[in-house]
Write a protein that holds these residues in place. Sequence first.
Motif, PDB file in Angstrom:
ATOM      1  N   ALA A 266       1.031  -1.081  -0.004  1.00 46.03           N
ATOM      2  CA  ALA A 266      -0.064   0.031  -0.089  1.00 46.03           C
ATOM      3  C   ALA A 266       0.856   1.243  -0.173  1.00 46.03           C
ATOM      4  O   ALA A 266       1.906   1.328   0.761  1.00 46.03           O
ATOM      5  N   VAL A 267       0.396   2.310  -1.001  1.00 48.35           N
ATOM      6  CA  VAL A 267       1.135   3.604  -0.828  1.00 48.35           C
ATOM      7  C   VAL A 267       0.271   4.665  -0.449  1.00 48.35           C
ATOM      8  O   VAL A 267      -0.504   5.031  -0.950  1.00 48.35           O
ATOM      9  N   PRO A 268       0.397   4.943   1.064  1.00 46.91           N
ATOM     10  CA  PRO A 268      -0.317   6.173   1.578  1.00 46.91           C
ATOM     11  C   PRO A 268       0.165   7.337   0.711  1.00 46.91           C
ATOM     12  O   PRO A 268       1.310   7.789   0.954  1.00 46.91           O
ATOM     13  N   VAL A 269      -0.967   8.122   0.502  1.00 48.71           N
ATOM     14  CA  VAL A 269      -0.767   9.304  -0.244  1.00 48.71           C
ATOM     15  C   VAL A 269      -1.314  10.382   0.782  1.00 48.71           C
ATOM     16  O   VAL A 269      -2.465  10.401   1.084  1.00 48.71           O
ATOM     17  N   PRO A 270      -0.448  11.363   1.023  1.00 49.12           N
ATOM     18  CA  PRO A 270      -0.715  12.522   1.931  1.00 49.12           C
ATOM     19  C   PRO A 270      -2.306  13.162   1.292  1.00 49.12           C
ATOM     20  O   PRO A 270      -2.374  13.682   0.265  1.00 49.12           O
ATOM     21  N   ALA A 271      -3.296  13.185   2.118  1.00 51.74           N
ATOM     22  CA  ALA A 271      -4.592  13.556   1.637  1.00 51.74           C
ATOM     23  C   ALA A 271      -4.581  15.132   1.330  1.00 51.74           C
ATOM     24  O   ALA A 271      -5.237  15.532   0.498  1.00 51.74           O
TER      25      ALA A 271
END
Length: 469
Positions: free
Chosen positions: A71-76
């Motif tokens: 999973a690649v969390p992308v800053p909201a």
Amino acid sequence: MYGPLLASLADDLDLDAVRVGEVALTRRELLGAASVVAEAVAGRDAVAVNGSASMETVVAVVGALLAGVPAVPVPADAGESERAYILRDSGAQMWLCDADTDADGGSDLARHDINVGARGDAVFDEPDEAAVGLIVYTSGTTGKPKGVRLPRRALAASIDGLADAWEWTADDTLVHGLPLFHVHGLVLGMIGALRVGSPLIHTVRPTPAAYAEAGGSLYFGVPTVWSRICDDPAAARALSSARLLVSGSAPLPVPVFEKLTALTGTAPVERYGMTETVITLSIRADGERRPGWVGEPIAGVQTRIRGEDGRLAPHDGETLGELEVTGPTVFDGYLGNVEATAKVTTGDGWFRTGDIAAIDADGFHRIAGRESVDMIKSGGYRIGAGEVEHVLVSQPGVREAAVVGVPDPDLGQRIVAFVVGDLARTDDLIDAVAAELSAHKRPREVRVVDELPRNAMGKVQKKALLSEL
């Protein structure tokens, strides 16, 4: 060795798992919703997650972990160019988000809208612990953000080491309102709770009122959060029943440490880590709590410091050197960037943190700051910005302080301090540093500002301060 990453989810399925704001899921409900996501992402190389403070983010990350897909969390709050870069560089093949997200994450990506009310029953085999669990991007302060490949082994080892150090169990209730796209809020604060089995209450925003109302036994916060709680004595006193207050992501100013201790009756626990190493150092729940110190290595981690001359430095509590780390929590390298990985890896395989530290004879660590911006070379002396900042914030009227080194034709670098507070005479601050430390460590200039520039985790952005000079 570490067992299923989300071990607790398979037990006592009707127990509460996570609450985010007003939305709550039991373990059974979370598994059901995440199972639908896992089916959608199965077989992909990586998937991007819109890292909002929402239950959709929790379900998306759990679903990817169940399917064994990084999973690649992308800053909201990422801008269009930052988001596009992360998605392109990571090779993400799907965009996971809530239905109200306007950004599509990239025109070539398949989109999957997360439905927290969906229920599936797909079962997946636990991936090997060496498999990448998350690809988390650095802040990019010295260039383009780099994708940090965190294997499932690193996530589990750090969580287990902290559970041991903090006596963290399923009997705890964890409370925090930190971003779900950084290691602190996502790995410790979300995956950690699901691995340990402690119910998580995410307050969406880390306000003093929200923390006070949550009624947890274990709280996570960054220094800015704790400072604001100290400014609301009623909220601070409401945390007096908590077992542990944990601060991280940036140094906790000594005055905040002392005020929080006085208001809650509990001295906070500080810990240290990086995206590349997850968390490696911490004060123990049953150990000594010293303001300005971040404790000792967690289980399985080893540390050392290397002086400017390239030799290993003594552990005398005073000598500064670059902190090097090894152990199961360390990352698997930067995605697609062998050169950058080599720069932070020693010849014998240790990770070079780029942070300057001192270690005492008992193994306690004090972080003096980043080599790039916090180690100042002035008049032939090496000066850690952190020790000067600690003196400044202990002075009357000073709420925050940041110290930088500015090029100087005579000294090499001169010390400039930026302070937030109500001050009559800045010269008094200069004299205080000279008296408490030594004359060569005094700021040559003090600038009073309304606020210090910080990132989402509360770290002062010193490059932004330098650009103002």
